[in-house]
Design a protein around this motif. Structure first.
Motif, PDB file in Angstrom:
ATOM      1  N   GLY A 290      17.848 -19.059   7.959  1.00 17.94           N
ATOM      2  CA  GLY A 290      17.470 -19.760   9.177  1.00 17.94           C
ATOM      3  C   GLY A 290      18.617 -20.477   9.842  1.00 17.94           C
ATOM      4  O   GLY A 290      18.420 -21.370  10.651  1.00 17.94           O
ATOM      5  N   ASN A 291      19.841 -20.095   9.535  1.00 16.83           N
ATOM      6  CA  ASN A 291      21.039 -20.733  10.106  1.00 16.83           C
ATOM      7  C   ASN A 291      21.177 -22.198   9.719  1.00 16.83           C
ATOM      8  O   ASN A 291      21.763 -22.991  10.441  1.00 16.83           O
ATOM      9  N   GLN A 292      20.604 -22.553   8.589  1.00 20.79           N
ATOM     10  CA  GLN A 292      20.738 -23.922   8.113  1.00 20.79           C
ATOM     11  C   GLN A 292      21.857 -24.005   7.086  1.00 20.79           C
ATOM     12  O   GLN A 292      22.071 -23.094   6.301  1.00 20.79           O
ATOM     13  N   PHE A 293      22.545 -25.128   7.100  1.00 21.89           N
ATOM     14  CA  PHE A 293      23.553 -25.417   6.094  1.00 21.89           C
ATOM     15  C   PHE A 293      22.931 -26.313   5.036  1.00 21.89           C
ATOM     16  O   PHE A 293      22.369 -27.350   5.367  1.00 21.89           O
ATOM     17  N   TYR A 294      23.040 -25.906   3.779  1.00 27.48           N
ATOM     18  CA  TYR A 294      22.545 -26.739   2.692  1.00 27.48           C
ATOM     19  C   TYR A 294      23.742 -27.263   1.928  1.00 27.48           C
ATOM     20  O   TYR A 294      24.470 -26.497   1.301  1.00 27.48           O
TER      21      TYR A 294
ATOM     22  N   ALA B  59      38.191 -36.570  -3.591  1.00 25.42           N
ATOM     23  CA  ALA B  59      37.158 -36.426  -2.557  1.00 25.42           C
ATOM     24  C   ALA B  59      35.920 -35.819  -3.195  1.00 25.42           C
ATOM     25  O   ALA B  59      35.930 -35.441  -4.372  1.00 25.42           O
ATOM     26  N   VAL B  60      34.864 -35.715  -2.411  1.00 21.50           N
ATOM     27  CA  VAL B  60      33.673 -34.968  -2.826  1.00 21.50           C
ATOM     28  C   VAL B  60      33.777 -33.582  -2.199  1.00 21.50           C
ATOM     29  O   VAL B  60      33.984 -33.455  -0.994  1.00 21.50           O
ATOM     30  N   TYR B  61      33.636 -32.553  -3.032  1.00 17.94           N
ATOM     31  CA  TYR B  61      33.778 -31.169  -2.591  1.00 17.94           C
ATOM     32  C   TYR B  61      32.415 -30.497  -2.577  1.00 17.94           C
ATOM     33  O   TYR B  61      31.681 -30.529  -3.558  1.00 17.94           O
ATOM     34  N   TYR B  62      32.098 -29.906  -1.454  1.00 15.05           N
ATOM     35  CA  TYR B  62      30.803 -29.253  -1.271  1.00 15.05           C
ATOM     36  C   TYR B  62      30.982 -27.744  -1.157  1.00 15.05           C
ATOM     37  O   TYR B  62      31.804 -27.256  -0.394  1.00 15.05           O
TER      38      TYR B  62
ATOM     39  N   PRO C 277      23.062 -42.034  -0.566  1.00 10.67           N
ATOM     40  CA  PRO C 277      23.621 -41.989  -1.928  1.00 10.67           C
ATOM     41  C   PRO C 277      22.775 -41.137  -2.868  1.00 10.67           C
ATOM     42  O   PRO C 277      21.562 -41.283  -2.944  1.00 10.67           O
ATOM     43  N   GLY C 278      23.423 -40.228  -3.578  1.00 18.21           N
ATOM     44  CA  GLY C 278      22.744 -39.386  -4.545  1.00 18.21           C
ATOM     45  C   GLY C 278      21.987 -38.204  -3.957  1.00 18.21           C
ATOM     46  O   GLY C 278      21.472 -37.365  -4.699  1.00 18.21           O
ATOM     47  N   LEU C 279      21.949 -38.108  -2.627  1.00 18.14           N
ATOM     48  CA  LEU C 279      21.179 -37.025  -1.992  1.00 18.14           C
ATOM     49  C   LEU C 279      22.056 -36.076  -1.195  1.00 18.14           C
ATOM     50  O   LEU C 279      21.566 -35.101  -0.643  1.00 18.14           O
ATOM     51  N   GLY C 280      23.337 -36.341  -1.110  1.00 20.89           N
ATOM     52  CA  GLY C 280      24.210 -35.448  -0.362  1.00 20.89           C
ATOM     53  C   GLY C 280      23.916 -35.485   1.127  1.00 20.89           C
ATOM     54  O   GLY C 280      23.321 -36.430   1.649  1.00 20.89           O
ATOM     55  N   LEU C 281      24.330 -34.453   1.813  1.00 23.75           N
ATOM     56  CA  LEU C 281      24.047 -34.337   3.252  1.00 23.75           C
ATOM     57  C   LEU C 281      22.803 -33.490   3.444  1.00 23.75           C
ATOM     58  O   LEU C 281      22.711 -32.377   2.914  1.00 23.75           O
ATOM     59  N   ARG C 282      21.877 -33.985   4.210  1.00 21.05           N
ATOM     60  CA  ARG C 282      20.650 -33.258   4.481  1.00 21.05           C
ATOM     61  C   ARG C 282      20.535 -33.020   5.982  1.00 21.05           C
ATOM     62  O   ARG C 282      20.722 -33.936   6.782  1.00 21.05           O
TER      63      ARG C 282
END
Lengths: 109, 116
Positions: free
Chosen positions: A94-98, A84-87, B39-44
């Motif tokens: 500001g309560n934002q998820f990056y 999988a892709v792991y983040y 693709p290539g930018l992840g989740l924004r």
């Protein structure tokens, strides 16, 4: 804002431990580190989170360095279904998820 | 079953034709947000909401609108879609304000949007 950097890809042999690193050098003192994973194009799935201490649950362990500038997610016995892709993410003031682009983990039979 | 439900799962539309992607959660969560994944930018993050009638811009809000009239619903509106909004979209919710408590995000299954 605290953001994260992760290696783009890793391989791991089935049955071995997978250690996924993450740098979050600008993290603030009260910001949690979260780990999620995304299998194919499904919605990301929560794995674990931590603040200062190491954490363990049924899915994984999280090791956070004493200075909190980096952490490592450990999958103790990787299976093919862990591909999988792991983040690694932190939450901004500001309560934002990056989320970033994560680490693509491939578990090899 | 506790879940975040997005509709539709797939959508193909033409440039300029207004559309709405719905998102609903049944967990009484305060925080909801929208993401796009390319693709290539992840989740924004596009927009997020910390409670009813409270919405804030994320990293890529241009071309999108949201509303939070009820706690359970957080629709994403594209008033005039363009091809560069072709993407995979995710809605997510969490129990409380992320900074104040450890409340993991729960994600929907995604909406794949194609704008021609």
């Amino acid at each position: 804002d605290a953001k994260t950097t992760q290696p783009p890809s890793m391989d791991c042999a089935e049955g071995r431990a997978a250690n996924l690193p993450c740098n979050h050098s600008t993290i603030s003192g009260n910001e949690y580190v979260y780990w999620y994973r995304q299998i194919h194009s499904q919605g990301p799935q929560y794995i674990i989170h931590g603040l200062k201490n190491n954490e363990t649950n049924e899915m994984a362990s999280l090791i956070i360095t004493e200075d909190r500038k980096s952490s490592t997610l450990i999958l103790p016995h990787a299976t093919l279904r862990d591909t999988a892709v792991y983040y690694c993410i932190v939450i901004t003031t500001g309560n934002q998820f990056y989320f970033g682009t994560g680490t693509s983990l491939t578990v090899i039979p | 079953e506790a879940q975040v439900t997005q509709n539709p799962r797939y959508l193909i539309t033409v440039t300029g034709k207004k559309l709405t992607v719905t998102c609903s959660q049944n967990m009484n969560h305060e925080y909801m947000s929208w993401y796009r994944q390319d693709p290539g930018l992840g989740l924004r993050q596009i927009y997020y909401s910390m409670n009813v009638e409270v919405t804030d811009k994320g990293d890529v809000p241009e071309g999108y609108k949201v509303s939070r009239k009820e706690k359970r619903n957080f629709p994403l509106i594209l008033e005039s879609p363009s091809p560069n909004q072709t993407s995979l979209y995710f809605c997510a919710s969490s129990l409380s304000l992320p900074r104040l408590a450890h409340s993991p995000l729960h994600f929907g299954n995604g909406t794949r949007l194609t704008v021609t």
